[in-house]
Design an enzyme around this catalytic site. Sequence first.
Site, PDB file in Angstrom:
ATOM      1  N   GLU A 176     -65.040  22.133  -0.909  1.00  0.00           N
ATOM      2  CA  GLU A 176     -64.820  23.134  -1.961  1.00  0.00           C
ATOM      3  C   GLU A 176     -63.669  24.091  -1.654  1.00  0.00           C
ATOM      4  O   GLU A 176     -63.744  25.280  -1.965  1.00  0.00           O
ATOM      5  CB  GLU A 176     -66.101  23.943  -2.204  1.00  0.00           C
ATOM      6  CG  GLU A 176     -67.270  23.120  -2.672  1.00  0.00           C
ATOM      7  CD  GLU A 176     -67.236  22.815  -4.156  1.00  0.00           C
ATOM      8  OE1 GLU A 176     -67.226  23.754  -4.946  1.00  0.00           O
ATOM      9  OE2 GLU A 176     -67.199  21.622  -4.509  1.00  0.00           O
ATOM     10  N   LYS A 201     -59.921   7.991  -3.087  1.00  0.00           N
ATOM     11  CA  LYS A 201     -61.054   8.752  -2.557  1.00  0.00           C
ATOM     12  C   LYS A 201     -61.962   7.730  -1.891  1.00  0.00           C
ATOM     13  O   LYS A 201     -62.683   6.989  -2.576  1.00  0.00           O
ATOM     14  CB  LYS A 201     -61.782   9.466  -3.700  1.00  0.00           C
ATOM     15  CG  LYS A 201     -63.008  10.255  -3.281  1.00  0.00           C
ATOM     16  CD  LYS A 201     -62.657  11.633  -2.748  1.00  0.00           C
ATOM     17  CE  LYS A 201     -63.933  12.407  -2.399  1.00  0.00           C
ATOM     18  NZ  LYS A 201     -63.662  13.780  -1.954  1.00  0.00           N
ATOM     19  N   THR A 205     -69.230  11.520  -2.862  1.00  0.00           N
ATOM     20  CA  THR A 205     -70.671  11.792  -2.823  1.00  0.00           C
ATOM     21  C   THR A 205     -71.039  12.785  -3.918  1.00  0.00           C
ATOM     22  O   THR A 205     -70.183  13.416  -4.525  1.00  0.00           O
ATOM     23  CB  THR A 205     -71.104  12.352  -1.454  1.00  0.00           C
ATOM     24  OG1 THR A 205     -70.484  13.633  -1.261  1.00  0.00           O
ATOM     25  CG2 THR A 205     -70.713  11.410  -0.328  1.00  0.00           C
ATOM     26  N   GLU A 273     -57.898  11.357  -0.230  1.00  0.00           N
ATOM     27  CA  GLU A 273     -58.687  12.592  -0.086  1.00  0.00           C
ATOM     28  C   GLU A 273     -59.970  12.329   0.683  1.00  0.00           C
ATOM     29  O   GLU A 273     -60.764  11.442   0.324  1.00  0.00           O
ATOM     30  CB  GLU A 273     -59.019  13.197  -1.456  1.00  0.00           C
ATOM     31  CG  GLU A 273     -59.734  14.536  -1.280  1.00  0.00           C
ATOM     32  CD  GLU A 273     -60.321  15.124  -2.556  1.00  0.00           C
ATOM     33  OE1 GLU A 273     -59.825  14.814  -3.647  1.00  0.00           O
ATOM     34  OE2 GLU A 273     -61.301  15.890  -2.425  1.00  0.00           O
ATOM     35  N   ALA A 275     -63.651  13.848   2.501  1.00  0.00           N
ATOM     36  CA  ALA A 275     -64.846  14.492   1.958  1.00  0.00           C
ATOM     37  C   ALA A 275     -65.160  15.647   2.896  1.00  0.00           C
ATOM     38  O   ALA A 275     -65.340  15.443   4.096  1.00  0.00           O
ATOM     39  CB  ALA A 275     -66.008  13.514   1.899  1.00  0.00           C
ATOM     40  N   GLY A 337     -55.446  26.309  -1.169  1.00  0.00           N
ATOM     41  CA  GLY A 337     -56.029  25.652  -2.345  1.00  0.00           C
ATOM     42  C   GLY A 337     -56.168  26.560  -3.546  1.00  0.00           C
ATOM     43  O   GLY A 337     -56.157  26.082  -4.688  1.00  0.00           O
ATOM     44  N   GLY A 365     -57.542  28.890 -10.343  1.00  0.00           N
ATOM     45  CA  GLY A 365     -57.597  28.577 -11.772  1.00  0.00           C
ATOM     46  C   GLY A 365     -56.714  27.415 -12.161  1.00  0.00           C
ATOM     47  O   GLY A 365     -56.745  26.969 -13.310  1.00  0.00           O
TER      48      GLY A 365
HETATM   49  N1  LIG Z   1     -56.765  26.084  -7.565  1.00  0.00           N
HETATM   50  C1  LIG Z   1     -57.942  25.930  -8.200  1.00  0.00           C
HETATM   51  N2  LIG Z   1     -58.071  26.151  -9.506  1.00  0.00           N
HETATM   52  C2  LIG Z   1     -59.240  25.996 -10.133  1.00  0.00           C
HETATM   53  N3  LIG Z   1     -60.356  25.631  -9.549  1.00  0.00           N
HETATM   54  C3  LIG Z   1     -60.292  25.408  -8.265  1.00  0.00           C
HETATM   55  C4  LIG Z   1     -59.093  25.519  -7.509  1.00  0.00           C
HETATM   56  N4  LIG Z   1     -59.356  25.211  -6.241  1.00  0.00           N
HETATM   57  C5  LIG Z   1     -60.661  24.907  -6.228  1.00  0.00           C
HETATM   58  N5  LIG Z   1     -61.213  25.027  -7.432  1.00  0.00           N
HETATM   59  C6  LIG Z   1     -62.606  24.810  -7.791  1.00  0.00           C
HETATM   60  O1  LIG Z   1     -63.316  24.921  -6.616  1.00  0.00           O
HETATM   61  C7  LIG Z   1     -64.192  23.828  -6.495  1.00  0.00           C
HETATM   62  C8  LIG Z   1     -63.817  22.992  -5.332  1.00  0.00           C
HETATM   63  O2  LIG Z   1     -62.551  22.430  -5.525  1.00  0.00           O
HETATM   64  P1  LIG Z   1     -62.307  20.930  -5.154  1.00  0.00           P
HETATM   65  O3  LIG Z   1     -63.166  20.047  -5.979  1.00  0.00           O
HETATM   66  O4  LIG Z   1     -60.839  20.690  -5.196  1.00  0.00           O
HETATM   67  O5  LIG Z   1     -62.866  20.950  -3.662  1.00  0.00           O
HETATM   68  P2  LIG Z   1     -62.701  19.898  -2.568  1.00  0.00           P
HETATM   69  O6  LIG Z   1     -62.082  20.594  -1.412  1.00  0.00           O
HETATM   70  O7  LIG Z   1     -61.975  18.748  -3.126  1.00  0.00           O
HETATM   71  O8  LIG Z   1     -64.204  19.542  -2.198  1.00  0.00           O
HETATM   72  P3  LIG Z   1     -64.879  18.161  -1.828  1.00  0.00           P
HETATM   73  O9  LIG Z   1     -65.084  18.217  -0.362  1.00  0.00           O
HETATM   74  O10 LIG Z   1     -66.146  18.205  -2.594  1.00  0.00           O
HETATM   75  O11 LIG Z   1     -64.000  17.048  -2.261  1.00  0.00           O
HETATM   76  C9  LIG Z   1     -64.154  23.051  -7.781  1.00  0.00           C
HETATM   77  O12 LIG Z   1     -65.208  23.487  -8.580  1.00  0.00           O
HETATM   78  C10 LIG Z   1     -62.829  23.424  -8.351  1.00  0.00           C
HETATM   79  O13 LIG Z   1     -62.904  23.432  -9.765  1.00  0.00           O
HETATM   80  C1  LIG Z   2     -70.694  16.928  -1.740  1.00  0.00           C
HETATM   81  C2  LIG Z   2     -69.473  17.711  -1.318  1.00  0.00           C
HETATM   82  N1  LIG Z   2     -68.832  18.250  -2.511  1.00  0.00           N
HETATM   83  C3  LIG Z   2     -68.497  16.868  -0.527  1.00  0.00           C
HETATM   84  N2  LIG Z   2     -68.027  15.747  -1.338  1.00  0.00           N
HETATM   85  C4  LIG Z   2     -69.066  16.398   0.788  1.00  0.00           C
HETATM   86  C5  LIG Z   2     -69.016  17.479   1.791  1.00  0.00           C
HETATM   87  C6  LIG Z   2     -69.622  17.076   3.130  1.00  0.00           C
HETATM   88  C7  LIG Z   2     -69.615  18.200   4.118  1.00  0.00           C
HETATM   89  C8  LIG Z   2     -70.403  17.866   5.341  1.00  0.00           C
HETATM   90  C9  LIG Z   2     -70.422  18.987   6.340  1.00  0.00           C
HETATM   91  O1  LIG Z   2     -69.356  19.368   6.855  1.00  0.00           O
HETATM   92  O2  LIG Z   2     -71.488  19.527   6.606  1.00  0.00           O
HETATM   93 MG   LIG Z   3     -62.571  16.962  -3.685  1.00  0.00          MG
END
Ligand SMILES: Nc1ncnc2c1ncn2[C@@H]1O[C@H](COP(=O)(O)OP(=O)(O)OP(=O)(O)O)[C@@H](O)[C@H]1O
Ligand SMILES: C[C@H](N)[C@H](N)CCCCCC(=O)O
Ligand SMILES: [Mg+2]
EC number: 6.3.3.3
Length: 401
Positions: A176, A201, A205, A273, A275, A337, A365
């Site tokens: 996130e 990807k 999950t 990407e 996880a 991010g 955003g």
């Molecule tokens: N720059 C951004 N603008 C809008 N929303 C964002 C931004 N960065 C993150 N978010 C929001 O934060 C959350 C996490 O972002 P994202 O899905 O890119 O995480 P991630 O690092 O890819 O996580 P994961 O490990 O689940 O793949 C999402 O709900 C996304 O909509």
């Molecule tokens: C479900 C979540 N949004 C991710 N895709 C998976 C994140 C795994 C994190 C595991 C950890 O570090 O504890």
């Molecule tokens: Mg992601």
Amino acid sequence: MNANPPRTASSYPGVAVTPLPRGWRSGGHGLPAVTAPRTPDPADPLLAHGGGRASGVHPGEEPATAVRAEDGLATGGHAGEGPAGDGERGEGVPSPLVTAPPPEPEPGEPGPATADPAATPQPETAAPGDPAEATDSREGEVDDASVPTGVQATPRRAAAPGEWHGIVLVTGTDTEVGKTISTAAVAAAAQAEGLRVAVIKPGQTGTVTGAPTDAEVVTRLAGPDTVKTLAEYPEPLAPLAAAKVAELPPLELYEVVDAIRAEADKHDLVLVEGAGGLLVPMGLRPGGDVWTFADLATALGASVLVVARAGLGTLNHTALTLEALSRRGVPAKVILGAWPAEPELVHWANLSELVPHLVGALPAGAGSMDPGVFRRSAPGWLTPALHGVLDNWRVWAEEAG
Ligand SMILES: Nc1ncnc2c1ncn2[C@@H]1O[C@H](COP(=O)(O)OP(=O)(O)OP(=O)(O)O)[C@@H](O)[C@H]1O
Ligand SMILES: C[C@H](N)[C@H](N)CCCCCC(=O)O
Ligand SMILES: [Mg+2]
């Protein structure tokens, strides 16, 4: 009284020309940029998670030879100093973030393919462990442990140090943090430059939550030529844990390697990407040992983008991730991010520390933008290293702040 009054970018070190606050030493101390790169030690357990091979260093090569990052930024300087190269991390001081150069392209390697604007992006998903999705790159190999390090790890189209073509892995300091949005931004900027882009990807999950998958988000925002998910698991867990609870086949490292290389044959840039963060258990090796995203980076000889938060706590998380990559000899850079619309003291302070590592920063955003706006805006969030046009962090900070 507010102890941390809002300040403008021009009053912050690393992005400013004004003197440092008393006692403030800026520029990434505490982050691995100021430490000598470790020479990967084959005996280091971190280099062979789960007993796997330690790669990223190639036979006959000097491991982890430090060279200066060439990312085209006129940044990295310190408050009251000039651009990168000045100050305590001056010219000639090696950056550990660009360490062992990726291998040279194989002789006869085809050049970058031309863009195909007619290509229709479609997220694809293979069943977990679907052998049709990935042939075994270990065909003809003898025994995993006896294979010389790196021999099978040569990517089809390697990027030179500081370049971000070929296979690029995207990890985060956590889940996130904006990996998916950042991946989409890099894909959009690269496509705008005419590159053929694939996004993969390996392990998605949390499909049971009903939230859009990362492949769907990237497809909507950036529309790359190809978007693939190699395995989906219902529970929002690390991929290996999610595979276990669902009693589905876990991701196998060399099937993932093969699937990525197959796309590298057809695209100029393949963004992969992870996880969660770098050391999340992704799947199992053929011998049953766990592999992580760091293992994938070394198996592919790929560079890694680390997506980090902008707020409090990011310095430690980012330093830990960069150190883990540095000690494996993996070149790495950082993207923020989500840069807040109303940055506070902590964000400016963190920015000044992270600038030497940064190759991009997305506005909070960005993920909610109209895709057309997102695609037009993405190059402005990324440096030329990532196919963007952001070439001065001080100017960027003035505009973003
Ligand atoms: N720059 C951004 N603008 C809008 N929303 C964002 C931004 N960065 C993150 N978010 C929001 O934060 C959350 C996490 O972002 P994202 O899905 O890119 O995480 P991630 O690092 O890819 O996580 P994961 O490990 O689940 O793949 C999402 O709900 C996304 O909509
Ligand atoms: C479900 C979540 N949004 C991710 N895709 C998976 C994140 C795994 C994190 C595991 C950890 O570090 O504890
Ligand atoms: Mg992601």
